[in-house]
Design a protein around this motif. Structure first.
Motif, PDB file in Angstrom:
ATOM      1  N   GLN A  93      30.114  36.407  51.320  1.00  0.00           N
ATOM      2  CA  GLN A  93      31.474  35.937  51.614  1.00  0.00           C
ATOM      3  C   GLN A  93      32.260  35.488  50.373  1.00  0.00           C
ATOM      4  OE1 GLN A  93      32.417  36.364  54.780  1.00  0.00           O
ATOM      5  NE2 GLN A  93      30.323  37.015  55.265  1.00  0.00           N
ATOM      6  N   PHE A  94      31.562  35.150  49.297  1.00  0.00           N
ATOM      7  CA  PHE A  94      32.227  34.582  48.117  1.00  0.00           C
ATOM      8  C   PHE A  94      32.035  35.473  46.887  1.00  0.00           C
ATOM      9  CE2 PHE A  94      33.027  30.055  46.186  1.00  0.00           C
ATOM     10  CZ  PHE A  94      33.976  30.581  45.325  1.00  0.00           C
ATOM     11  N   ALA A  95      30.823  35.946  46.689  1.00  0.00           N
ATOM     12  CA  ALA A  95      30.501  36.696  45.474  1.00  0.00           C
ATOM     13  C   ALA A  95      31.364  37.943  45.256  1.00  0.00           C
ATOM     14  CB  ALA A  95      29.018  37.071  45.464  1.00  0.00           C
ATOM     15  N   PRO A  96      31.712  38.713  46.306  1.00  0.00           N
ATOM     16  CA  PRO A  96      32.548  39.901  46.051  1.00  0.00           C
ATOM     17  C   PRO A  96      33.870  39.565  45.359  1.00  0.00           C
ATOM     18  CG  PRO A  96      31.549  40.041  48.220  1.00  0.00           C
ATOM     19  CD  PRO A  96      31.250  38.664  47.705  1.00  0.00           C
ATOM     20  N   THR A  97      34.474  38.442  45.712  1.00  0.00           N
ATOM     21  CA  THR A  97      35.716  38.019  45.061  1.00  0.00           C
ATOM     22  C   THR A  97      35.453  37.642  43.607  1.00  0.00           C
ATOM     23  OG1 THR A  97      36.707  37.266  47.125  1.00  0.00           O
ATOM     24  CG2 THR A  97      37.561  36.296  45.098  1.00  0.00           C
ATOM     25  N   LEU A  98      34.364  36.939  43.363  1.00  0.00           N
ATOM     26  CA  LEU A  98      34.024  36.570  41.994  1.00  0.00           C
ATOM     27  C   LEU A  98      33.753  37.812  41.145  1.00  0.00           C
ATOM     28  CD1 LEU A  98      31.663  33.507  42.660  1.00  0.00           C
ATOM     29  CD2 LEU A  98      34.032  33.449  41.833  1.00  0.00           C
ATOM     30  N   ARG A  99      33.050  38.772  41.701  1.00  0.00           N
ATOM     31  CA  ARG A  99      32.761  39.998  40.946  1.00  0.00           C
ATOM     32  C   ARG A  99      34.048  40.773  40.656  1.00  0.00           C
ATOM     33  NH1 ARG A  99      28.081  40.239  44.547  1.00  0.00           N
ATOM     34  NH2 ARG A  99      26.276  39.489  43.369  1.00  0.00           N
ATOM     35  N   ARG A 100      34.971  40.758  41.597  1.00  0.00           N
ATOM     36  CA  ARG A 100      36.270  41.395  41.362  1.00  0.00           C
ATOM     37  C   ARG A 100      36.967  40.773  40.158  1.00  0.00           C
ATOM     38  NH1 ARG A 100      40.534  39.132  45.184  1.00  0.00           N
ATOM     39  NH2 ARG A 100      40.383  37.555  43.550  1.00  0.00           N
TER      40      ARG A 100
END
Length: 207
Positions: A15-22
């Motif tokens: 829920q959070f990591a995909p945004t951080l990786r972006r």
């Protein structure tokens, strides 16, 4: 086969990591890092010892500045608690924790909400601190001495910030400002006990 037990780490990863990786962060689990210019920036999840809630810690460490342990920072291994500039992710000033129940929907909802606050607040705070106009690089001696400045909520003790700012100025070739920030740090230590190690480092910057 039974479903895997829900975990906060899994909720953060989905829920959070995909945004951080972006946004250029690397990492897994509850710790994510990226290099922006001459800084390493961290987003690290801190679980409560009692469970059922977590906070999100943000850290900034100039790569050219040694850690308090004396070693140079390695972005892949750096922890938020080692960073010279730190703050909690929060919608407003102060502490913010996300509560959750030990089930997947609740954990996912808490992680999504923390991600939303990162996108609203934390993302821009981190980006602003990495720009050439960042107060880390532009704060004047007078403003720092008078505490008339804003580091977007990032900070440390006054002595450690003075030391770090002096080290940054020295690395940039500005020896005069480096010495001036070191003097501010020495004035803050004064006769306090326990300042001997920092005193030696600050005095070294005066040479």
């Amino acid at each position: 086969m039974s479903d895997p037990k829900p975990s906060l780490a899994k909720a953060i990863q989905t829920q959070f990591a995909p945004t951080l990786r972006r946004d250029g962060f690397l990492g897994t689990g509850q710790r994510y890092w990226r290099v922006m210019g001459d800084q390493c920036q961290l987003v690290e999840i801190q679980g409560s010892r009692q469970g059922k809630k977590f906070a999100v810690n943000l850290g900034i460490q100039p790569i050219a500045i040694p850690l308090r342990s004396g070693v140079m920072p390695e972005p892949k291994r750096l922890r938020e608690m080692e960073c010279m500039f730190r703050r909690r992710l929060a919608v407003q000033k102060g502490d913010q924790w996300w509560d959750y129940q030990p089930n997947e929907p609740s954990m996912d909802a808490a992680a999504r909400d923390a991600c939303s606050v990162y996108e609203q607040v934390g993302k821009h705070q981190l980006e602003a601190m990495a720009e050439s106009s960042s107060p880390i690089y532009t704060v004047t001696l007078e403003a720092f001495a008078a505490r008339a400045f804003s580091f977007n909520g990032f900070g440390n003790t006054g002595v450690l910030m003075a030391l770090t700012l002096a080290q940054i100025r020295k690395a940039a070739g500005n020896s005069a400002e480096a010495r001036a920030f070191a003097r501010i740090g020495l004035d803050e230590i004064g006769d306090r006990a326990g300042g001997s190690g920092l005193t030696a480092e600050l005095r070294e910057l005066l040479e």
